[in-house]
Motif scaffolding. Structure first.
Motif, PDB file in Angstrom:
ATOM      1  N   PRO A   1       0.807  -1.231   0.000  1.00 25.27           N
ATOM      2  CA  PRO A   1       0.000   0.000   0.000  1.00 25.27           C
ATOM      3  C   PRO A   1       0.834   1.272   0.000  1.00 25.27           C
ATOM      4  O   PRO A   1       0.393   2.299  -0.531  1.00 25.27           O
ATOM      5  CB  PRO A   1      -0.823  -0.121   1.291  1.00 25.27           C
ATOM      6  N   LEU A   2       2.024   1.224   0.596  1.00 29.08           N
ATOM      7  CA  LEU A   2       2.900   2.397   0.605  1.00 29.08           C
ATOM      8  C   LEU A   2       3.707   2.534  -0.679  1.00 29.08           C
ATOM      9  O   LEU A   2       4.402   3.536  -0.866  1.00 29.08           O
ATOM     10  CB  LEU A   2       3.862   2.319   1.804  1.00 29.08           C
ATOM     11  N   SER A   3       3.622   1.542  -1.539  1.00 27.52           N
ATOM     12  CA  SER A   3       4.472   1.516  -2.742  1.00 27.52           C
ATOM     13  C   SER A   3       3.673   1.680  -4.022  1.00 27.52           C
ATOM     14  O   SER A   3       4.125   1.250  -5.088  1.00 27.52           O
ATOM     15  CB  SER A   3       5.253   0.192  -2.783  1.00 27.52           C
ATOM     16  N   LYS A   4       2.490   2.279  -3.941  1.00 28.47           N
ATOM     17  CA  LYS A   4       1.659   2.438  -5.139  1.00 28.47           C
ATOM     18  C   LYS A   4       2.349   3.210  -6.260  1.00 28.47           C
ATOM     19  O   LYS A   4       2.231   2.830  -7.430  1.00 28.47           O
ATOM     20  CB  LYS A   4       0.337   3.105  -4.756  1.00 28.47           C
ATOM     21  N   PRO A   5       3.074   4.311  -5.967  1.00 29.70           N
ATOM     22  CA  PRO A   5       3.772   4.987  -7.077  1.00 29.70           C
ATOM     23  C   PRO A   5       4.782   4.096  -7.780  1.00 29.70           C
ATOM     24  O   PRO A   5       4.856   4.082  -9.011  1.00 29.70           O
ATOM     25  CB  PRO A   5       4.451   6.176  -6.381  1.00 29.70           C
ATOM     26  N   ALA A   6       5.561   3.338  -7.004  1.00 28.16           N
ATOM     27  CA  ALA A   6       6.555   2.448  -7.608  1.00 28.16           C
ATOM     28  C   ALA A   6       5.880   1.314  -8.364  1.00 28.16           C
ATOM     29  O   ALA A   6       6.326   0.929  -9.454  1.00 28.16           O
ATOM     30  CB  ALA A   6       7.478   1.889  -6.529  1.00 28.16           C
ATOM     31  N   LEU A   7       4.807   0.760  -7.815  1.00 27.61           N
ATOM     32  CA  LEU A   7       4.084  -0.310  -8.501  1.00 27.61           C
ATOM     33  C   LEU A   7       3.477   0.187  -9.812  1.00 27.61           C
ATOM     34  O   LEU A   7       3.466  -0.528 -10.808  1.00 27.61           O
ATOM     35  CB  LEU A   7       2.996  -0.874  -7.584  1.00 27.61           C
ATOM     36  N   ALA A   8       2.961   1.421  -9.791  1.00 27.78           N
ATOM     37  CA  ALA A   8       2.404   1.992 -11.024  1.00 27.78           C
ATOM     38  C   ALA A   8       3.496   2.194 -12.063  1.00 27.78           C
ATOM     39  O   ALA A   8       3.301   1.943 -13.255  1.00 27.78           O
ATOM     40  CB  ALA A   8       1.716   3.320 -10.715  1.00 27.78           C
ATOM     41  N   THR A   9       4.663   2.634 -11.618  1.00 25.97           N
ATOM     42  CA  THR A   9       5.786   2.842 -12.538  1.00 25.97           C
ATOM     43  C   THR A   9       6.218   1.536 -13.172  1.00 25.97           C
ATOM     44  O   THR A   9       6.323   1.414 -14.399  1.00 25.97           O
ATOM     45  CB  THR A   9       6.968   3.471 -11.781  1.00 25.97           C
ATOM     46  N   VAL A  10       6.467   0.541 -12.326  1.00 26.44           N
ATOM     47  CA  VAL A  10       6.880  -0.761 -12.833  1.00 26.44           C
ATOM     48  C   VAL A  10       5.759  -1.393 -13.652  1.00 26.44           C
ATOM     49  O   VAL A  10       6.009  -2.056 -14.668  1.00 26.44           O
ATOM     50  CB  VAL A  10       7.292  -1.670 -11.657  1.00 26.44           C
ATOM     51  N   GLY A  11       4.508  -1.167 -13.239  1.00 24.06           N
ATOM     52  CA  GLY A  11       3.377  -1.702 -13.981  1.00 24.06           C
ATOM     53  C   GLY A  11       3.290  -1.147 -15.395  1.00 24.06           C
ATOM     54  O   GLY A  11       2.941  -1.864 -16.329  1.00 24.06           O
ATOM     55  N   ILE A  12       3.616   0.139 -15.558  1.00 29.70           N
ATOM     56  CA  ILE A  12       3.629   0.729 -16.899  1.00 29.70           C
ATOM     57  C   ILE A  12       4.686   0.064 -17.761  1.00 29.70           C
ATOM     58  O   ILE A  12       4.443  -0.291 -18.929  1.00 29.70           O
ATOM     59  CB  ILE A  12       3.872   2.245 -16.810  1.00 29.70           C
ATOM     60  N   PHE A  13       5.884  -0.115 -17.193  1.00 29.64           N
ATOM     61  CA  PHE A  13       6.955  -0.774 -17.945  1.00 29.64           C
ATOM     62  C   PHE A  13       6.531  -2.177 -18.388  1.00 29.64           C
ATOM     63  O   PHE A  13       6.709  -2.560 -19.551  1.00 29.64           O
ATOM     64  CB  PHE A  13       8.220  -0.863 -17.088  1.00 29.64           C
ATOM     65  N   TYR A  14       5.974  -2.928 -17.452  1.00 23.54           N
ATOM     66  CA  TYR A  14       5.562  -4.298 -17.778  1.00 23.54           C
ATOM     67  C   TYR A  14       4.396  -4.307 -18.765  1.00 23.54           C
ATOM     68  O   TYR A  14       4.350  -5.158 -19.669  1.00 23.54           O
ATOM     69  CB  TYR A  14       5.164  -5.031 -16.502  1.00 23.54           C
ATOM     70  N   SER A  15       3.449  -3.391 -18.611  1.00 26.35           N
ATOM     71  CA  SER A  15       2.293  -3.353 -19.514  1.00 26.35           C
ATOM     72  C   SER A  15       2.721  -3.078 -20.953  1.00 26.35           C
ATOM     73  O   SER A  15       2.247  -3.743 -21.888  1.00 26.35           O
ATOM     74  CB  SER A  15       1.297  -2.290 -19.046  1.00 26.35           C
ATOM     75  N   VAL A  16       3.607  -2.114 -21.117  1.00 31.15           N
ATOM     76  CA  VAL A  16       4.090  -1.802 -22.465  1.00 31.15           C
ATOM     77  C   VAL A  16       4.823  -2.999 -23.058  1.00 31.15           C
ATOM     78  O   VAL A  16       4.652  -3.344 -24.239  1.00 31.15           O
ATOM     79  CB  VAL A  16       5.000  -0.558 -22.429  1.00 31.15           C
TER      80      VAL A  16
END
Length: 290
Positions: free
Chosen positions: A189-204
């Motif tokens: 829950p405290l790492s949502k910005p990092a998860l969103a960042t990594v999630g964008i990389f993985y999604s692309v």
């Protein structure tokens, strides 16, 4: 002060000039793709289309949306992007968390081993043999499991996890939380910005799956959208089993190719603005050295 002010102005002018030039080199070809996808076959053949549609038409998109194989490939790409990104985030977070805790013995050795994978990649033939022995060839799992963890994204997420105070982790342990509960209820829950960042990389990466599909997928009905796009661009033959026959007299091969390119690119472009603020914040924090 005047010298610094003049130097800064010169830097800003030069910086904006270079960035504007780079932006135009990427934007103008994309505008040309959009213009051709809405232009008539005659205008495309005569070379009249630049950055604005000529003799506006929706014919190419009608063909694309009526092509069953393109919709099937689109659905496979969406499936790989959603479930593949979930697997990526789960696997990466599960490994990044213990590597971010100083009390875990051997974490530096494991990090060195992971770093070596960024320098030396696995040969193609042994990797294909491994996929065959695991019975993953010609399945969508072969497009998601081998790339479950990216070393670069792992280091980004691990660096972010190290910014979480150790006192907070220790408090959760004192309260009786297991490591899995601590990761799920405190760290993530405290790492949502990092998860969103990594999630964008993985999604692309998952949306643009191409080489893995060529290596491991033999059934054309399981091709993702990027491989289907490659068929249209390379073969220039838009006839396929069960699909609409291509009529050169009424439609342009290049126009349909541009329409498919836009359909393949637009979803990931629309996703980025919703995650942009998390992306910037996560990259800034995740890039701070421990």
């Amino acid at each position: 002060m005047k010298y610094d002010s003049a130097g800064r102005k010169m830097f800003l002018v030069l910086n904006y000039t270079i960035l504007t030039f780079l932006a135009l080199t990427m934007l103008l070809p994309f505008l040309n793709v959009i213009a051709q996808s809405f232009s008539s076959p005659g205008a495309i053949d005569r070379g009249e289309v630049m950055f604005w549609p000529v003799e506006f038409t929706f014919a190419y998109y009608k063909h694309v949306f009526n092509d069953v194989s393109i919709w099937r490939a689109f659905g496979i790409s969406v499936y790989i992007t959603i479930f593949g990104t979930f697997i990526n985030l789960a696997a990466t977070a599960s490994l990044a968390y213990p590597l971010s805790r100083p009390e875990y013995v051997g974490r530096k050795t494991i990090m060195i081993i992971i770093l070596l994978t960024m320098i030396f990649t696995a040969p193609l033939i042994p990797q294909f043999i491994l996929m065959r022995e695991l019975n993953l060839v010609n399945t969508l799992w072969s497009l998601m499991l081998p790339s479950a963890i990216s070393a670069f994204n792992l280091f980004v997420l691990r660096t972010f996890f190290t910014q979480i105070p150790c006192e907070l982790i220790d408090s959760s342990r004192i309260d009786g939380c297991s490591e899995v509960r601590t990761l799920w209820s405190i760290v993530l829950p405290l790492s949502k910005p990092a998860l969103a960042t990594v999630g964008i990389f993985y999604s692309v990466t998952n949306w643009n799956k191409y080489m893995d599909a060529l290596y491991y997928i033999n059934d054309r009905s399981k091709y993702p959208l990027q491989v289907k796009l490659r068929e249209l661009l390379v073969n220039e033959g838009l006839t396929d089993t069960g699909n609409m026959a291509f009529e050169a007299s009424s439609q342009s091969v290049q126009g349909i190719q541009m329409a498919v390119i836009l359909v393949a690119t637009l979803p990931i472009i629309l996703l980025y603005p919703f995650l942009q603020r998390f992306f910037i914040h996560g990259m800034m924090i995740g890039s701070i050295k421990e």
